[in-house]
Design a protein around this motif. Structure first.
Motif, PDB file in Angstrom:
ATOM      1  N   VAL A   1       0.844  -1.196   0.000  1.00  0.00           N
ATOM      2  CA  VAL A   1       0.000   0.000   0.000  1.00  0.00           C
ATOM      3  C   VAL A   1       0.879   1.245   0.000  1.00  0.00           C
ATOM      4  CG1 VAL A   1      -1.755   1.274   1.286  1.00  0.00           C
ATOM      5  CG2 VAL A   1      -1.804  -1.220   1.255  1.00  0.00           C
ATOM      6  N   PHE A   2       0.592   2.146  -0.921  1.00  0.00           N
ATOM      7  CA  PHE A   2       1.240   3.442  -0.990  1.00  0.00           C
ATOM      8  C   PHE A   2       0.156   4.486  -0.802  1.00  0.00           C
ATOM      9  CE2 PHE A   2       3.749   0.566  -3.483  1.00  0.00           C
ATOM     10  CZ  PHE A   2       5.054   0.860  -3.125  1.00  0.00           C
ATOM     11  N   VAL A   3       0.322   5.387   0.122  1.00  0.00           N
ATOM     12  CA  VAL A   3      -0.692   6.398   0.392  1.00  0.00           C
ATOM     13  C   VAL A   3      -0.196   7.739  -0.104  1.00  0.00           C
ATOM     14  CG1 VAL A   3      -2.016   7.565   2.188  1.00  0.00           C
ATOM     15  CG2 VAL A   3      -1.504   5.132   2.398  1.00  0.00           C
ATOM     16  N   ILE A   4      -0.986   8.374  -0.958  1.00  0.00           N
ATOM     17  CA  ILE A   4      -0.673   9.707  -1.471  1.00  0.00           C
ATOM     18  C   ILE A   4      -1.819  10.612  -1.048  1.00  0.00           C
ATOM     19  CG2 ILE A   4      -0.236  11.100  -3.522  1.00  0.00           C
ATOM     20  CD1 ILE A   4       0.625   8.470  -4.908  1.00  0.00           C
ATOM     21  N   THR A   5      -1.511  11.610  -0.231  1.00  0.00           N
ATOM     22  CA  THR A   5      -2.559  12.505   0.236  1.00  0.00           C
ATOM     23  C   THR A   5      -2.778  13.624  -0.762  1.00  0.00           C
ATOM     24  OG1 THR A   5      -1.011  13.852   1.479  1.00  0.00           O
ATOM     25  CG2 THR A   5      -2.048  12.026   2.649  1.00  0.00           C
ATOM     26  N   ASP A   6      -3.973  14.162  -0.773  1.00  0.00           N
ATOM     27  CA  ASP A   6      -4.292  15.292  -1.633  1.00  0.00           C
ATOM     28  C   ASP A   6      -4.035  16.557  -0.838  1.00  0.00           C
ATOM     29  OD1 ASP A   6      -5.187  17.052  -3.496  1.00  0.00           O
ATOM     30  OD2 ASP A   6      -7.223  16.274  -3.613  1.00  0.00           O
ATOM     31  N   TRP A   7      -2.831  17.075  -0.917  1.00  0.00           N
ATOM     32  CA  TRP A   7      -2.438  18.244  -0.134  1.00  0.00           C
ATOM     33  C   TRP A   7      -3.226  19.487  -0.525  1.00  0.00           C
ATOM     34  CZ3 TRP A   7      -0.532  22.178  -3.126  1.00  0.00           C
ATOM     35  CH2 TRP A   7      -0.081  21.833  -4.397  1.00  0.00           C
ATOM     36  N   ARG A   8      -3.820  19.509  -1.692  1.00  0.00           N
ATOM     37  CA  ARG A   8      -4.591  20.675  -2.126  1.00  0.00           C
ATOM     38  C   ARG A   8      -5.940  20.745  -1.431  1.00  0.00           C
ATOM     39  NH1 ARG A   8      -4.519  18.993  -8.116  1.00  0.00           N
ATOM     40  NH2 ARG A   8      -4.780  17.086  -6.954  1.00  0.00           N
ATOM     41  N   ALA A   9      -6.374  19.666  -0.829  1.00  0.00           N
ATOM     42  CA  ALA A   9      -7.690  19.634  -0.192  1.00  0.00           C
ATOM     43  C   ALA A   9      -7.724  20.434   1.106  1.00  0.00           C
ATOM     44  CB  ALA A   9      -8.095  18.193   0.072  1.00  0.00           C
ATOM     45  N   GLY A  10      -6.574  20.875   1.579  1.00  0.00           N
ATOM     46  CA  GLY A  10      -6.533  21.670   2.801  1.00  0.00           C
ATOM     47  C   GLY A  10      -6.612  20.851   4.065  1.00  0.00           C
ATOM     48  N   SER A  11      -6.488  19.534   3.942  1.00  0.00           N
ATOM     49  CA  SER A  11      -6.574  18.691   5.126  1.00  0.00           C
ATOM     50  C   SER A  11      -5.274  18.705   5.928  1.00  0.00           C
ATOM     51  CB  SER A  11      -6.922  17.252   4.731  1.00  0.00           C
ATOM     52  OG  SER A  11      -5.921  16.728   3.892  1.00  0.00           O
TER      53      SER A  11
END
Length: 67
Positions: free
Chosen positions: A31-41
């Motif tokens: 599993v590789f997790v890539i967060t959506d940094w643009r979402a402001g989370s």
């Protein structure tokens, strides 16, 4: 090694696998997790203050550029 990609939300520390992938993802997986940094989370990270006393320090840009 086949690769599959999908977006998912994390709920209580678990990632729900979409129904169309459940039939093919039955063996151990990587599993590789890539967060959506643009979402402001993400929280904004701040550089902590160093507490250095700069009283009397003179910055000379010409001298710095000469180095």
């Amino acid at each position: 090694m086949p690769t599959y990609g999908f977006q998912a939300n994390i709920k209580d520390g678990q990632i729900e696998i979409p129904a169309e992938y459940k039939a093919v993802l039955h063996t151990p997986v990587k599993v590789f997790v890539i967060t959506d940094w643009r979402a402001g989370s993400q929280k904004k990270r701040e550089i902590p203050s160093l507490g250095v006393d700069m009283t009397g320090y003179k910055f000379d840009r010409q001298e710095a550029n000469a180095r």
